[in-house]
Design a protein around this motif. Structure first.
Motif, PDB file in Angstrom:
ATOM      1  N   ALA A  83      -0.844  31.801 134.169  1.00 13.60           N
ATOM      2  CA  ALA A  83      -1.711  30.199 133.208  1.00 13.60           C
ATOM      3  C   ALA A  83      -2.256  30.769 131.920  1.00 13.60           C
ATOM      4  N   ALA A  84      -2.009  29.936 130.741  1.00 16.91           N
ATOM      5  CA  ALA A  84      -2.834  29.954 129.659  1.00 16.91           C
ATOM      6  C   ALA A  84      -4.040  28.547 129.388  1.00 16.91           C
ATOM      7  N   LYS A  85      -4.619  29.647 128.171  1.00 12.99           N
ATOM      8  CA  LYS A  85      -6.133  28.417 127.990  1.00 12.99           C
ATOM      9  C   LYS A  85      -6.175  28.792 126.685  1.00 12.99           C
ATOM     10  N   THR A  86      -5.935  27.172 125.407  1.00 18.00           N
ATOM     11  CA  THR A  86      -6.473  27.705 124.015  1.00 18.00           C
ATOM     12  C   THR A  86      -7.725  27.290 123.951  1.00 18.00           C
ATOM     13  N   GLY A  87      -8.506  27.628 122.866  1.00 19.74           N
ATOM     14  CA  GLY A  87      -9.612  27.583 122.655  1.00 19.74           C
ATOM     15  C   GLY A  87     -10.125  26.900 121.566  1.00 19.74           C
ATOM     16  N   MET A  88     -10.762  27.577 120.123  1.00 19.75           N
ATOM     17  CA  MET A  88     -10.685  27.396 119.492  1.00 19.75           C
ATOM     18  C   MET A  88      -9.053  27.807 118.745  1.00 19.75           C
ATOM     19  N   LEU A  89      -9.200  26.781 117.415  1.00 19.75           N
ATOM     20  CA  LEU A  89      -7.153  27.155 116.835  1.00 19.75           C
ATOM     21  C   LEU A  89      -7.988  27.125 116.118  1.00 19.75           C
ATOM     22  N   PHE A  90      -9.074  25.981 115.798  1.00 20.88           N
ATOM     23  CA  PHE A  90      -9.108  26.454 113.470  1.00 20.88           C
ATOM     24  C   PHE A  90      -8.519  25.103 112.994  1.00 20.88           C
ATOM     25  N   SER A  91      -7.202  25.993 112.423  1.00 16.66           N
ATOM     26  CA  SER A  91      -6.825  24.951 111.550  1.00 16.66           C
ATOM     27  C   SER A  91      -5.146  23.870 111.889  1.00 16.66           C
ATOM     28  N   ARG A  92      -4.478  23.076 111.534  1.00 23.19           N
ATOM     29  CA  ARG A  92      -2.882  22.332 111.689  1.00 23.19           C
ATOM     30  C   ARG A  92      -2.183  24.319 111.675  1.00 23.19           C
ATOM     31  N   ARG A  93      -1.957  24.584 110.654  1.00 26.52           N
ATOM     32  CA  ARG A  93      -1.298  26.137 110.785  1.00 26.52           C
ATOM     33  C   ARG A  93      -1.189  26.608 112.274  1.00 26.52           C
ATOM     34  N   LEU A  94      -1.955  27.126 112.496  1.00 25.62           N
ATOM     35  CA  LEU A  94      -2.280  28.001 114.097  1.00 25.62           C
ATOM     36  C   LEU A  94      -2.054  26.756 114.610  1.00 25.62           C
ATOM     37  N   ILE A  95      -2.385  25.499 115.558  1.00 25.73           N
ATOM     38  CA  ILE A  95      -2.394  24.738 116.327  1.00 25.73           C
ATOM     39  C   ILE A  95      -0.659  24.207 115.768  1.00 25.73           C
ATOM     40  N   GLU A  96       0.076  24.641 115.123  1.00 25.94           N
ATOM     41  CA  GLU A  96       1.881  24.359 115.183  1.00 25.94           C
ATOM     42  C   GLU A  96       2.123  25.761 116.003  1.00 25.94           C
ATOM     43  N   THR A  97       1.809  26.708 114.815  1.00 22.77           N
ATOM     44  CA  THR A  97       2.326  27.875 115.260  1.00 22.77           C
ATOM     45  C   THR A  97       2.279  28.455 116.978  1.00 22.77           C
ATOM     46  N   VAL A  98       0.990  28.112 117.551  1.00 24.63           N
ATOM     47  CA  VAL A  98       0.639  27.862 119.175  1.00 24.63           C
ATOM     48  C   VAL A  98       1.706  26.747 120.286  1.00 24.63           C
ATOM     49  N   ALA A  99       2.014  25.923 119.972  1.00 25.22           N
ATOM     50  CA  ALA A  99       2.383  24.884 119.873  1.00 25.22           C
ATOM     51  C   ALA A  99       4.156  25.205 120.270  1.00 25.22           C
TER      52      ALA A  99
END
Length: 304
Positions: A83-99
């Motif tokens: 299982a994983a969790k996301t917390g503070m991802l800060f920017s659009r670029r980082l969210i897209e990378t993680v997604a």
């Protein structure tokens, strides 16, 4: 070698994809403590660093997207993730990378949509909210916004949250719950709106409002009462909640059971919060360190 979802490993494996808090109260530091307290092996993929203490956040350093992807590859390829969790991802670029990565590597996922620190510092760039909603929420097993975050996600920032449901508000004659000049919304309505955005389940946490977590999985609404503690050490409570929820899913608990347990653990961590740490909002304590120190002192006395 571990593989995602493998039953060969007895130790549950939890991953936090989030940001470092140099003060140790929130972020990946709080997540790893909560994983350990729940009996899980904790791993981390850092997306950013903060210069942070109990008073506030003074600087944020965003890590390169390529490095974040490399961290995720390293963990998933060798160890595996239950299982994983996301917390503070800060920017659009980082969210897209993680997604992008999680779309290709499906896993039980807790999305903690961290937007603002307890000190008031902005932790998610304004143009990143839409990306979080469109890319990350559809991947979530459960999303865990606090009341303010839920209002942002549900586009209800201008509405006042009330505990009355829609039917009750419509029948209130004195205007205390509803008036022509003021729109209101309930936690259940916020949860339904966020669920409609693609999240499989939603927990609107009560730490910043009424002491009730509201759980909605698309079929049933459940209110989970939490004990309110009047202490000045609540930094990291939200991270502890979502990390415990993640750990419980990795351990095989049902989503509702995990939600109820996470609410208890986060509340208990606040109750034992370290208000002697720092000049501002002290960190929560998921280990109850004072009790551990007392236990060690007793053993030291017995050994004399």
């Amino acid at each position: 070698m571990g593989t995602t979802g493998s039953h060969m490993l007895m130790t549950p494996r939890c991953l936090t994809i989030a940001t470092s808090d140099s003060g140790g109260g929130a972020g990946i530091q709080a997540d790893l403590k909560a994983f350990a307290a729940a009996g899980c092996h904790g791993m981390s993929a850092l997306v950013a660093l903060t210069a942070q203490n109990t008073v506030g956040v003074t600087a944020i350093h965003e890590l390169p997207a390529e490095f974040v992807a490399a961290e995720l590859e390293a963990v998933f390829d060798d160890i595996g993730v239950d299982a994983a969790k996301t917390g503070m991802l800060f920017s659009r670029r980082l969210i897209e990378t993680v997604a992008d990565f999680l779309e290709a590597h499906p896993v039980q996922l807790v999305v903690d949509p961290v937007m603002v620190a307890s000190s008031g510092a902005q932790l998610l760039e304004e143009d990143a909210v839409e990306t979080l909603v469109e890319r990350l929420l559809p991947l979530a097993t459960v999303v865990t916004p606090n009341l303010a975050e839920a209002q942002v996600l549900a586009e209800a920032k201008q509405q006042t949250v009330t505990k009355f449901d829609t039917a009750t508000r419509a029948n209130v004659a004195d205007g205390s719950a509803v008036s022509g000049k003021q729109q209101t919304v309930t936690k259940s309505e916020l949860a339904e709106r966020i669920h409609a955005l693609g999240a499989a389940a939603v927990i609107v946490t009560g730490g910043h409002g009424e002491p009730v977590d509201h759980f909605f999985d698309g079929q049933e609404h459940v209110e989970i009462p939490i004990e309110r503690h009047e202490v000045s050490a609540t930094h990291g409570a939200g991270c502890t909640h979502s990390a415990t929820l993640c750990a419980d899913l990795a351990r095989g608990l049902s989503l509702r059971g995990a939600a109820e347990h996470a609410a208890f653990v986060a509340s208990d961590a606040v109750a034992h919060g370290l208000d002697d740490i720092g000049a501002g909002e002290g960190p929560v304590d998921v280990f109850n360190l004072e009790e551990s120190r007392e236990h060690e002192r007793d053993h030291a006395f017995d050994r004399r």
